[in-house]
Design a protein around this motif. Structure first.
Motif, PDB file in Angstrom:
ATOM      1  N   PRO A   1       0.705  -1.126  -0.226  1.00 50.83           N
ATOM      2  CA  PRO A   1      -0.005   0.127  -0.094  1.00 50.83           C
ATOM      3  C   PRO A   1       0.961   1.391   0.034  1.00 50.83           C
ATOM      4  O   PRO A   1       2.125   1.357   0.528  1.00 50.83           O
ATOM      5  N   TYR A   2       0.346   2.281  -0.584  1.00 57.06           N
ATOM      6  CA  TYR A   2       1.113   3.713  -0.641  1.00 57.06           C
ATOM      7  C   TYR A   2      -0.124   4.680  -0.254  1.00 57.06           C
ATOM      8  O   TYR A   2      -1.242   4.807  -0.830  1.00 57.06           O
TER       9      TYR A   2
ATOM     10  N   LEU B   1      -7.455   1.842  -5.983  1.00 58.66           N
ATOM     11  CA  LEU B   1      -7.333   3.061  -5.324  1.00 58.66           C
ATOM     12  C   LEU B   1      -8.451   3.122  -4.421  1.00 58.66           C
ATOM     13  O   LEU B   1      -9.736   2.984  -4.749  1.00 58.66           O
ATOM     14  N   PHE B   2      -8.288   3.126  -3.109  1.00 58.14           N
ATOM     15  CA  PHE B   2      -9.142   3.077  -1.978  1.00 58.14           C
ATOM     16  C   PHE B   2      -9.516   4.230  -1.120  1.00 58.14           C
ATOM     17  O   PHE B   2      -8.254   5.065  -1.016  1.00 58.14           O
ATOM     18  N   ASP B   3     -10.582   4.764  -0.453  1.00 61.36           N
ATOM     19  CA  ASP B   3     -10.706   5.754   0.320  1.00 61.36           C
ATOM     20  C   ASP B   3     -10.395   4.730   1.524  1.00 61.36           C
ATOM     21  O   ASP B   3     -10.164   3.843   1.686  1.00 61.36           O
TER      22      ASP B   3
ATOM     23  N   ALA C   1      -8.514  15.097  -0.368  1.00 57.29           N
ATOM     24  CA  ALA C   1      -8.853  13.730   0.072  1.00 57.29           C
ATOM     25  C   ALA C   1      -7.332  12.785   0.401  1.00 57.29           C
ATOM     26  O   ALA C   1      -6.179  13.219   0.073  1.00 57.29           O
ATOM     27  N   GLU C   2      -8.042  11.941   1.181  1.00 61.62           N
ATOM     28  CA  GLU C   2      -6.909  10.812   1.568  1.00 61.62           C
ATOM     29  C   GLU C   2      -7.083   9.498   1.018  1.00 61.62           C
ATOM     30  O   GLU C   2      -8.359   9.163   1.302  1.00 61.62           O
ATOM     31  N   ARG C   3      -6.244   8.960   0.255  1.00 65.05           N
ATOM     32  CA  ARG C   3      -6.500   7.623  -0.538  1.00 65.05           C
ATOM     33  C   ARG C   3      -5.533   6.759  -0.007  1.00 65.05           C
ATOM     34  O   ARG C   3      -4.339   7.220   0.252  1.00 65.05           O
ATOM     35  N   VAL C   4      -5.638   5.409  -0.539  1.00 62.96           N
ATOM     36  CA  VAL C   4      -4.534   4.348  -0.356  1.00 62.96           C
ATOM     37  C   VAL C   4      -4.636   3.725  -1.617  1.00 62.96           C
ATOM     38  O   VAL C   4      -5.349   3.173  -2.303  1.00 62.96           O
ATOM     39  N   LEU C   5      -3.529   3.969  -2.480  1.00 64.34           N
ATOM     40  CA  LEU C   5      -3.110   3.000  -3.746  1.00 64.34           C
ATOM     41  C   LEU C   5      -2.410   1.713  -3.320  1.00 64.34           C
ATOM     42  O   LEU C   5      -1.389   1.713  -2.732  1.00 64.34           O
ATOM     43  N   VAL C   6      -3.180   0.586  -3.768  1.00 67.18           N
ATOM     44  CA  VAL C   6      -2.620  -0.682  -3.313  1.00 67.18           C
ATOM     45  C   VAL C   6      -2.194  -1.259  -4.555  1.00 67.18           C
ATOM     46  O   VAL C   6      -2.926  -1.473  -5.439  1.00 67.18           O
TER      47      VAL C   6
END
Length: 171
Positions: A72-73, A100-102, A138-143
């Motif tokens: 994850p990033y 891409l997730f919240d 926004a804050e997201r997580v790129l996996v």
């Protein structure tokens, strides 16, 4: 009498010889100012390039992800408009998923739940992709995913990736 007519092919060959010869000479003229290579400074990453200035995050690396694992990033685009660019190439192993997730969805994903992700910015069963899009506050997580969550892993994968997040003046 010899043909003195200059055909396109002869003209192209002449230019192919003359232009490189002249340009090599001109680049060594004392006092000439060659185009400088941009270099980061303390004021900003690249203060003379609007496209590269105000870079908030930059990762350029090669990672190895074992089968059944993910990388994850966190992408923090809070505080205004940003642009996120990521690209990747699977160098060995094979295809992966990129989601891409919240934050809430990412939490559920880590628990193995069936959660929603931003499908327009994600890739399933991919070997290489380049994706660029705006992010508003926004804050997201790129996996980078090598689990069976969507695509069955085919063993360990090696992935070259680049992720850039920069502020944007556009809303």
């Amino acid at each position: 009498m010899p043909d003195r007519h200059l055909t396109r092919r002869k003209f192209g060959a002449l230019l192919g010889f003359v232009v490189p010869s002249i340009s090599g000479c001109l680049s060594n003229v004392p006092g000439s100012n060659p185009t400088p290579t941009p270099e980061p400074t303390e004021e900003g990453d690249y203060p003379n390039n609007v496209l590269l200035d105000d870079r908030v995050m930059h990762r350029n690396e090669t990672i190895t992800i074992p089968a059944g694992e993910y990388e994850p990033y966190r992408v923090d685009a809070s505080g205004g408009a940003h642009w996120l660019l990521y690209d990747f190439i699977v160098k060995s192993g094979g295809p992966i998923d990129v989601f891409l997730f919240d934050e809430d969805a990412y939490s559920g994903y880590t628990q193995g739940e069936n959660v929603e992700f931003y499908s327009v910015y994600s890739h399933v069963e991919a070997a290489s992709e380049e994706t660029e899009f705006p992010l508003e506050d926004a804050e997201r997580v790129l996996v980078f995913d090598n689990t069976p969550w969507r695509t069955e892993p085919q063993g360990e994968v090696t992935v070259e990736l680049e992720i850039e997040l920069a502020t944007s003046e556009e809303s």
